[in-house]
Motif scaffolding. Structure first.
Motif, PDB file in Angstrom:
ATOM      1  N   TYR A   1       0.827  -1.204   0.000  1.00  0.00           N
ATOM      2  CA  TYR A   1       0.000   0.000   0.000  1.00  0.00           C
ATOM      3  C   TYR A   1       0.864   1.258   0.000  1.00  0.00           C
ATOM      4  CZ  TYR A   1      -3.173   3.586   1.749  1.00  0.00           C
ATOM      5  OH  TYR A   1      -3.888   4.740   1.918  1.00  0.00           O
ATOM      6  N   PHE A   2       1.887   1.255   0.867  1.00  0.00           N
ATOM      7  CA  PHE A   2       2.797   2.403   0.928  1.00  0.00           C
ATOM      8  C   PHE A   2       3.574   2.560  -0.374  1.00  0.00           C
ATOM      9  CE2 PHE A   2       2.670   1.920   5.690  1.00  0.00           C
ATOM     10  CZ  PHE A   2       2.046   3.133   5.915  1.00  0.00           C
ATOM     11  N   GLN A   3       3.939   1.430  -0.958  1.00  0.00           N
ATOM     12  CA  GLN A   3       4.800   1.483  -2.132  1.00  0.00           C
ATOM     13  C   GLN A   3       4.057   1.960  -3.374  1.00  0.00           C
ATOM     14  OE1 GLN A   3       6.308  -2.495  -2.237  1.00  0.00           O
ATOM     15  NE2 GLN A   3       8.039  -2.038  -0.897  1.00  0.00           N
ATOM     16  N   ASP A   4       2.745   1.714  -3.424  1.00  0.00           N
ATOM     17  CA  ASP A   4       2.053   1.966  -4.688  1.00  0.00           C
ATOM     18  C   ASP A   4       1.147   3.199  -4.694  1.00  0.00           C
ATOM     19  OD1 ASP A   4       3.306  -0.189  -5.704  1.00  0.00           O
ATOM     20  OD2 ASP A   4       1.636  -1.568  -5.353  1.00  0.00           O
ATOM     21  N   ASP A   5       0.351   3.388  -3.617  1.00  0.00           N
ATOM     22  CA  ASP A   5      -0.744   4.340  -3.731  1.00  0.00           C
ATOM     23  C   ASP A   5      -0.699   5.531  -2.780  1.00  0.00           C
ATOM     24  OD1 ASP A   5      -2.632   1.384  -4.112  1.00  0.00           O
ATOM     25  OD2 ASP A   5      -2.015   2.747  -5.731  1.00  0.00           O
TER      26      ASP A   5
ATOM     27  N   THR B   1       9.165   9.645  10.816  1.00  0.00           N
ATOM     28  CA  THR B   1       9.402   8.684  11.894  1.00  0.00           C
ATOM     29  C   THR B   1      10.389   7.646  11.375  1.00  0.00           C
ATOM     30  OG1 THR B   1       7.490   7.364  11.204  1.00  0.00           O
ATOM     31  CG2 THR B   1       7.142   8.990  12.959  1.00  0.00           C
ATOM     32  N   PHE B   2      11.200   7.126  12.294  1.00  0.00           N
ATOM     33  CA  PHE B   2      12.247   6.154  11.956  1.00  0.00           C
ATOM     34  C   PHE B   2      12.037   4.899  12.807  1.00  0.00           C
ATOM     35  CE2 PHE B   2      13.765  10.310  10.929  1.00  0.00           C
ATOM     36  CZ  PHE B   2      14.576  10.175   9.821  1.00  0.00           C
ATOM     37  N   ARG B   3      12.023   3.724  12.166  1.00  0.00           N
ATOM     38  CA  ARG B   3      11.869   2.469  12.890  1.00  0.00           C
ATOM     39  C   ARG B   3      12.849   1.435  12.335  1.00  0.00           C
ATOM     40  NH1 ARG B   3       6.606   4.440  12.856  1.00  0.00           N
ATOM     41  NH2 ARG B   3       5.607   4.474  14.909  1.00  0.00           N
ATOM     42  N   ARG B   4      13.455   0.720  13.246  1.00  0.00           N
ATOM     43  CA  ARG B   4      14.359  -0.356  12.840  1.00  0.00           C
ATOM     44  C   ARG B   4      13.556  -1.648  12.698  1.00  0.00           C
ATOM     45  NH1 ARG B   4      19.762  -0.606  13.348  1.00  0.00           N
ATOM     46  NH2 ARG B   4      19.793   1.098  14.865  1.00  0.00           N
ATOM     47  N   VAL B   5      13.729  -2.332  11.561  1.00  0.00           N
ATOM     48  CA  VAL B   5      13.090  -3.623  11.300  1.00  0.00           C
ATOM     49  C   VAL B   5      14.172  -4.591  10.842  1.00  0.00           C
ATOM     50  CG1 VAL B   5      11.365  -4.891   9.959  1.00  0.00           C
ATOM     51  CG2 VAL B   5      10.919  -2.526  10.666  1.00  0.00           C
ATOM     52  N   ASN B   6      14.509  -5.534  11.729  1.00  0.00           N
ATOM     53  CA  ASN B   6      15.598  -6.478  11.454  1.00  0.00           C
ATOM     54  C   ASN B   6      16.880  -5.711  11.122  1.00  0.00           C
ATOM     55  OD1 ASN B   6      13.838  -8.635  11.918  1.00  0.00           O
ATOM     56  ND2 ASN B   6      13.137  -8.606   9.775  1.00  0.00           N
ATOM     57  N   ASP B   7      17.411  -5.906   9.926  1.00  0.00           N
ATOM     58  CA  ASP B   7      18.668  -5.244   9.538  1.00  0.00           C
ATOM     59  C   ASP B   7      18.428  -3.993   8.683  1.00  0.00           C
ATOM     60  OD1 ASP B   7      20.136  -7.167  10.852  1.00  0.00           O
ATOM     61  OD2 ASP B   7      20.287  -8.455   9.068  1.00  0.00           O
ATOM     62  N   ALA B   8      17.186  -3.554   8.643  1.00  0.00           N
ATOM     63  CA  ALA B   8      16.858  -2.390   7.810  1.00  0.00           C
ATOM     64  C   ALA B   8      16.204  -1.304   8.668  1.00  0.00           C
ATOM     65  CB  ALA B   8      15.935  -2.788   6.660  1.00  0.00           C
ATOM     66  N   ILE B   9      16.043  -0.157   8.063  1.00  0.00           N
ATOM     67  CA  ILE B   9      15.424   0.980   8.738  1.00  0.00           C
ATOM     68  C   ILE B   9      14.295   1.496   7.848  1.00  0.00           C
ATOM     69  CG2 ILE B   9      15.770   3.312   9.635  1.00  0.00           C
ATOM     70  CD1 ILE B   9      18.778   2.521   9.920  1.00  0.00           C
ATOM     71  N   LEU B  10      13.082   1.590   8.418  1.00  0.00           N
ATOM     72  CA  LEU B  10      11.940   2.127   7.701  1.00  0.00           C
ATOM     73  C   LEU B  10      11.778   3.601   8.078  1.00  0.00           C
ATOM     74  CD1 LEU B  10       9.258  -0.706   8.081  1.00  0.00           C
ATOM     75  CD2 LEU B  10      10.650  -0.173   6.082  1.00  0.00           C
ATOM     76  N   VAL B  11      11.614   4.444   7.062  1.00  0.00           N
ATOM     77  CA  VAL B  11      11.420   5.873   7.272  1.00  0.00           C
ATOM     78  C   VAL B  11      10.119   6.276   6.599  1.00  0.00           C
ATOM     79  CG1 VAL B  11      12.377   8.178   6.975  1.00  0.00           C
ATOM     80  CG2 VAL B  11      13.921   6.226   7.249  1.00  0.00           C
ATOM     81  N   PHE B  12       9.200   6.876   7.386  1.00  0.00           N
ATOM     82  CA  PHE B  12       7.928   7.350   6.863  1.00  0.00           C
ATOM     83  C   PHE B  12       7.870   8.864   7.010  1.00  0.00           C
ATOM     84  CE2 PHE B  12       7.136   3.046   8.394  1.00  0.00           C
ATOM     85  CZ  PHE B  12       6.605   2.464   7.262  1.00  0.00           C
ATOM     86  N   GLY B  13       7.369   9.533   5.960  1.00  0.00           N
ATOM     87  CA  GLY B  13       7.223  10.978   6.010  1.00  0.00           C
ATOM     88  C   GLY B  13       5.846  11.414   5.583  1.00  0.00           C
ATOM     89  N   LYS B  14       5.288  12.397   6.268  1.00  0.00           N
ATOM     90  CA  LYS B  14       3.967  12.912   5.917  1.00  0.00           C
ATOM     91  C   LYS B  14       3.970  14.430   6.094  1.00  0.00           C
ATOM     92  CE  LYS B  14       1.917  12.469  10.519  1.00  0.00           C
ATOM     93  NZ  LYS B  14       0.779  11.964  11.304  1.00  0.00           N
ATOM     94  N   SER B  15       3.053  15.076   5.381  1.00  0.00           N
ATOM     95  CA  SER B  15       2.923  16.525   5.498  1.00  0.00           C
ATOM     96  C   SER B  15       2.206  16.880   6.784  1.00  0.00           C
ATOM     97  CB  SER B  15       2.130  17.089   4.307  1.00  0.00           C
ATOM     98  OG  SER B  15       2.814  16.840   3.103  1.00  0.00           O
ATOM     99  N   ASP B  16       2.614  17.968   7.394  1.00  0.00           N
ATOM    100  CA  ASP B  16       1.960  18.474   8.595  1.00  0.00           C
ATOM    101  C   ASP B  16       1.303  19.805   8.236  1.00  0.00           C
ATOM    102  OD1 ASP B  16       1.114  19.193  11.069  1.00  0.00           O
ATOM    103  OD2 ASP B  16       3.106  19.539  11.915  1.00  0.00           O
ATOM    104  N   ALA B  17      -0.033  19.775   8.103  1.00  0.00           N
ATOM    105  CA  ALA B  17      -0.760  20.963   7.646  1.00  0.00           C
ATOM    106  C   ALA B  17      -0.517  22.153   8.564  1.00  0.00           C
ATOM    107  CB  ALA B  17      -2.259  20.650   7.561  1.00  0.00           C
ATOM    108  N   GLU B  18      -0.505  21.918   9.867  1.00  0.00           N
ATOM    109  CA  GLU B  18      -0.308  23.008  10.814  1.00  0.00           C
ATOM    110  C   GLU B  18       1.083  23.625  10.670  1.00  0.00           C
ATOM    111  OE1 GLU B  18      -0.297  23.761  15.661  1.00  0.00           O
ATOM    112  OE2 GLU B  18      -1.179  21.938  14.828  1.00  0.00           O
ATOM    113  N   GLU B  19       2.091  22.759  10.528  1.00  0.00           N
ATOM    114  CA  GLU B  19       3.455  23.253  10.375  1.00  0.00           C
ATOM    115  C   GLU B  19       3.630  23.989   9.058  1.00  0.00           C
ATOM    116  OE1 GLU B  19       7.285  24.054  11.494  1.00  0.00           O
ATOM    117  OE2 GLU B  19       5.747  23.072  12.690  1.00  0.00           O
TER     118      GLU B  19
END
Length: 361
Positions: free
Chosen positions: A4-8, A83-101
């Protein structure tokens, strides 16, 4: 979920290795940053204003949103909450817009733009005021110096008359008084002429009368007035003029003024009994005029300021001659008006050389 994250989703998704290198990105991220970021270090994608980003520090705060700024190709940087999360030997990074900021940033930009506009208007107003004051100053300077010419001419005329007609009737002390009056009046005349030239240049009334002239003829006129002070100081003038010089398009009177100024300046700085070298030669595209003395010379710092108004060189005038400090400034402005070039070369203890380059066409 990852599909879902990768495609849409309009959310930034990065998969990094332990070193921070981008291994994979989602469709939205690829559209925003380009597919070629795979293989880049994540840190290189950021605009880190405070130089404070370290991947390890953010991984340890996986529950915290971090405002970071991405460098967007062909656009301004954009801010996202990551946000940054470690998953096994990899790191997942998610970014989103902050309307207020984003709204806060937009407000800050608008306020900064308004302040910039206000400062620009204020600067334009002050520049207009300064331009008016400068115009008034030049007008006053021109009027004042012009009115001084007549009394100075009268003083010189009657002083010369007294020296010529009554020299046998006056004692040496009285003759000395008259000589001092004459020298002071001559200095004042040079001062007035220099002020008039500067005020005309700054007021934009510096017009050139361009004609085709042989530069050798201009130099010969300059040497006529230079030989008298040179003789008084026992300074030899070593003049070398290349034969068959081409005619050049210049204002003859203005170029004669430059040559006379540079030769006179060299004589003033030349020690008694030395030689001032004057040369005029031709290259493929230029006419070169040079004057060199054997005076004290100048430091590099002094050379940088030598063409500034009222500057005083570090070298000493060997006859204690007075000057206005405007001669070299005027000379440079004259040469600049001819699209030429004037440079000074000097070495402390070995003298100074001025070189003028004039275009042949």
């Amino acid at each position: 979920m990852l599909k879902y994250f990768q495609d849409d989703a309009p959310i930034l998704y990065f998969l990094l290795n332990e070193g921070g290198v981008v291994l994979s990105i989602n469709k939205y991220c690829r559209k925003l940053l380009g597919a070629n970021i795979v293989g880049d270090n994540f840190e290189e994608l950021l605009v880190d204003f405070q130089q404070s980003f370290t991947l390890e520090k953010y991984i340890h705060k996986s529950d915290t949103h971090h405002l970071l700024h991405l460098n967007i190709p062909n656009s301004l940087p954009r801010s996202y909450l990551f946000t940054f999360r470690r998953v096994n030997d990899a790191i997942l990074v998610f970014g989103k817009s902050d309307a207020e900021e984003l709204e806060l940033l937009r407000s800050e930009l608008l306020r900064a733009n308004q302040e910039l506009n206000n400062l620009t208007r204020s600067l334009q107003k002050k520049n207009a005021q300064l331009a008016h004051l400068n115009s008034v100053k030049n007008q006053f300077l021109g009027m004042a110096t012009h009115d001084l010419r007549k009394p100075i001419s009268v003083i010189l005329t009657y002083t010369e008359f007294l020296l010529d007609e009554t020299s046998e009737q006056l004692n040496s002390e009285h003759t000395g008084f008259l000589n001092k009056i004459e020298n002071s009046a001559l200095f004042m005349k040079r001062l007035v002429n220099d002020f008039l030239d500067v005020s005309a240049i700054e007021a934009g009334h510096f017009n050139l009368n361009i004609t085709q002239v042989n530069p050798a003829e201009i130099l010969e006129k300059s040497l006529v007035s230079a030989r008298i002070p040179a003789s008084k100081k026992r300074v030899d003038l070593d003049v070398k003029i290349q034969t068959g010089l081409s005619q050049i398009p210049v204002d003859a009177d203005k170029i004669e003024q430059v040559m006379s100024n540079l030769i006179g300046n060299a004589i003033e700085h030349a020690p008694l009994g030395t030689t001032v070298c004057v040369a005029l030669q031709e290259t493929e595209n230029k006419i070169l005029f040079s004057v060199e003395d054997r005076g004290d010379g100048m430091s590099r710092e002094a050379i940088k300021k030598i063409f500034s108004p009222f500057s005083r060189s570090s070298s000493t005038k060997t006859g204690s001659e007075k000057s206005t400090g405007l001669g070299l400034t005027i000379s440079r402005k004259i040469i600049d008006a001819h699209q030429g070039k004037i440079v000074a070369e000097s070495e402390e203890g070995r003298g100074t050389c001025f070189i003028v380059y004039l275009n042949k066409k």
